[in-house]
Design an enzyme around this catalytic site. Sequence first.
Site, PDB file in Angstrom:
ATOM      1  N   ASP A  96      -2.918  -4.790 -18.487  1.00 42.35           N
ATOM      2  CA  ASP A  96      -2.039  -3.614 -18.443  1.00 42.35           C
ATOM      3  C   ASP A  96      -2.012  -2.895 -19.797  1.00 42.35           C
ATOM      4  O   ASP A  96      -0.975  -2.377 -20.203  1.00 42.35           O
ATOM      5  CB  ASP A  96      -0.607  -4.017 -18.033  1.00 42.35           C
ATOM      6  CG  ASP A  96      -0.556  -4.573 -16.613  1.00 42.35           C
ATOM      7  OD1 ASP A  96      -1.301  -4.078 -15.757  1.00 42.35           O
ATOM      8  OD2 ASP A  96       0.217  -5.506 -16.375  1.00 42.35           O
ATOM      9  N   GLY A 141       0.782  -1.239   0.000  1.00 33.24           N
ATOM     10  CA  GLY A 141       0.000   0.000   0.000  1.00 33.24           C
ATOM     11  C   GLY A 141       0.809   1.282   0.000  1.00 33.24           C
ATOM     12  O   GLY A 141       0.310   2.329   0.420  1.00 33.24           O
ATOM     13  N   GLU A 184       6.675   6.192  -9.123  1.00 29.75           N
ATOM     14  CA  GLU A 184       5.252   5.812  -9.014  1.00 29.75           C
ATOM     15  C   GLU A 184       4.547   6.759  -8.053  1.00 29.75           C
ATOM     16  O   GLU A 184       3.451   7.263  -8.327  1.00 29.75           O
ATOM     17  CB  GLU A 184       5.107   4.373  -8.502  1.00 29.75           C
ATOM     18  CG  GLU A 184       5.605   3.310  -9.457  1.00 29.75           C
ATOM     19  CD  GLU A 184       5.277   1.896  -8.958  1.00 29.75           C
ATOM     20  OE1 GLU A 184       4.202   1.683  -8.393  1.00 29.75           O
ATOM     21  OE2 GLU A 184       6.118   0.998  -9.137  1.00 29.75           O
ATOM     22  N   HIS A 242       1.611   0.647 -13.171  1.00 25.44           N
ATOM     23  CA  HIS A 242       2.390  -0.546 -13.479  1.00 25.44           C
ATOM     24  C   HIS A 242       3.880  -0.190 -13.449  1.00 25.44           C
ATOM     25  O   HIS A 242       4.278   0.840 -13.993  1.00 25.44           O
ATOM     26  CB  HIS A 242       1.994  -1.082 -14.865  1.00 25.44           C
ATOM     27  CG  HIS A 242       2.690  -2.347 -15.199  1.00 25.44           C
ATOM     28  ND1 HIS A 242       2.352  -3.563 -14.631  1.00 25.44           N
ATOM     29  CD2 HIS A 242       3.739  -2.605 -16.017  1.00 25.44           C
ATOM     30  CE1 HIS A 242       3.148  -4.501 -15.094  1.00 25.44           C
ATOM     31  NE2 HIS A 242       4.003  -3.949 -15.940  1.00 25.44           N
ATOM     32  N   ARG A 271      -5.484  -8.379  -9.261  1.00 23.67           N
ATOM     33  CA  ARG A 271      -6.563  -9.175  -9.849  1.00 23.67           C
ATOM     34  C   ARG A 271      -6.956  -8.588 -11.200  1.00 23.67           C
ATOM     35  O   ARG A 271      -6.865  -7.375 -11.400  1.00 23.67           O
ATOM     36  CB  ARG A 271      -7.804  -9.133  -8.943  1.00 23.67           C
ATOM     37  CG  ARG A 271      -7.741 -10.055  -7.763  1.00 23.67           C
ATOM     38  CD  ARG A 271      -9.016  -9.969  -6.967  1.00 23.67           C
ATOM     39  NE  ARG A 271     -10.184 -10.473  -7.683  1.00 23.67           N
ATOM     40  CZ  ARG A 271     -10.481 -11.751  -7.808  1.00 23.67           C
ATOM     41  NH1 ARG A 271      -9.706 -12.664  -7.272  1.00 23.67           N
ATOM     42  NH2 ARG A 271     -11.555 -12.143  -8.463  1.00 23.67           N
ATOM     43  N   ASN A 295       1.731   3.028  -2.611  1.00 25.76           N
ATOM     44  CA  ASN A 295       1.116   3.982  -3.552  1.00 25.76           C
ATOM     45  C   ASN A 295      -0.117   4.618  -2.937  1.00 25.76           C
ATOM     46  O   ASN A 295      -0.332   5.832  -3.069  1.00 25.76           O
ATOM     47  CB  ASN A 295       0.764   3.292  -4.868  1.00 25.76           C
ATOM     48  CG  ASN A 295       1.938   3.279  -5.829  1.00 25.76           C
ATOM     49  OD1 ASN A 295       2.315   4.310  -6.372  1.00 25.76           O
ATOM     50  ND2 ASN A 295       2.544   2.117  -6.005  1.00 25.76           N
TER      51      ASN A 295
HETATM   52  C1  GAR Z   1       3.707  -1.251  -7.304  1.00 33.20           C
HETATM   53  O1  GAR Z   1       5.042  -1.317  -7.728  1.00 33.20           O
HETATM   54  C2  GAR Z   1       2.774  -1.297  -8.498  1.00 33.20           C
HETATM   55  O2  GAR Z   1       3.279  -0.631  -9.618  1.00 33.20           O
HETATM   56  C3  GAR Z   1       2.671  -2.785  -8.737  1.00 33.20           C
HETATM   57  O3  GAR Z   1       2.581  -3.340  -7.456  1.00 33.20           O
HETATM   58  C4  GAR Z   1       3.309  -2.519  -6.545  1.00 33.20           C
HETATM   59  C5  GAR Z   1       2.417  -2.213  -5.369  1.00 33.20           C
HETATM   60  O4  GAR Z   1       3.132  -1.561  -4.371  1.00 33.20           O
HETATM   61  N1  GAR Z   1       1.544  -3.110  -9.544  1.00 33.20           N
HETATM   62  C6  GAR Z   1       1.564  -4.037 -10.509  1.00 33.20           C
HETATM   63  O5  GAR Z   1       2.540  -4.721 -10.749  1.00 33.20           O
HETATM   64  C7  GAR Z   1       0.268  -4.179 -11.286  1.00 33.20           C
HETATM   65  N2  GAR Z   1       0.489  -4.900 -12.510  1.00 33.20           N
HETATM   66  P1  GAR Z   1       2.387  -0.820  -3.185  1.00 33.20           P
HETATM   67  O6  GAR Z   1       1.428  -1.851  -2.591  1.00 33.20           O
HETATM   68  O7  GAR Z   1       3.478  -0.464  -2.225  1.00 33.20           O
HETATM   69  O8  GAR Z   1       1.679   0.367  -3.756  1.00 33.20           O
END
Ligand code: GAR
Length: 206
Positions: free
Chosen positions: A150, A18, A179, A114, A96, A20
């Site tokens: 994606d 979490g 990100e 992504h 998901r 982001n």
């Molecule tokens: C992030 O790096 C996001 O870009 C990736 O999961 C991570 C979540 O981190 N998402 C994907 O790979 C989706 N295809 P977070 O839980 O610390 O935000």
Amino acid sequence: MKIQPANRRLGILLSGRGSNFEAIANQIASGKLRADIAVVISNVETAAGLERARTRGLETVYLPSKQRQREDFDREVVEILKKHDVSLVVLAGFMRILSRVFLEAFPFGILNIHPALLPSFPGTDAQQKTLDYGVKFSGCTVHFVDDTLDGGPIIAQAVVPVLDSDDAETLSLRILREEHRIYSEAIDLVLSGRCEIEGRRVRIRD
Ligand code: GAR
């Protein structure tokens, strides 16, 4: 086509750490992003992001997805989002695939981030795939979610170098910093009604 969400209420979906979500919540708290987090939903009971959201006093919902039909699960998520008057859904490490039920409930109303420069390296383990392929630059992408993996129209991207000394962890960290920066910016652009979609292109009006 102009994209204009009906309000500034966000629904966050996450499955893990979490960070982001937290970056977005911090931008809102500091007044840099004008939005409200109406609800945080997770399909993983132990997701650290869910705990982070509870600590912030936000409305949280844990909805188990295991052994459930995808459409049934999505229908319930949509119901919760609608109940909270959400107009923009933000996937923040939500692992998901979304069904038509979900996509049709929020046309151009779902964003994803992504950790690669799409269309390169979609799917899981993007950073390891990046290293294995040997590209010299990578980054992250914020895009509208459609029925491809994606693959929806791209709103924002940021580039980082891939260093010879990198492993998946160091590269992931460098990408993650970007990100945290661009996700809030992209949300703000969409909420502002400045995004216009033409084919695959998202144009930002001045
Ligand atoms: C992030 O790096 C996001 O870009 C990736 O999961 C991570 C979540 O981190 N998402 C994907 O790979 C989706 N295809 P977070 O839980 O610390 O935000």
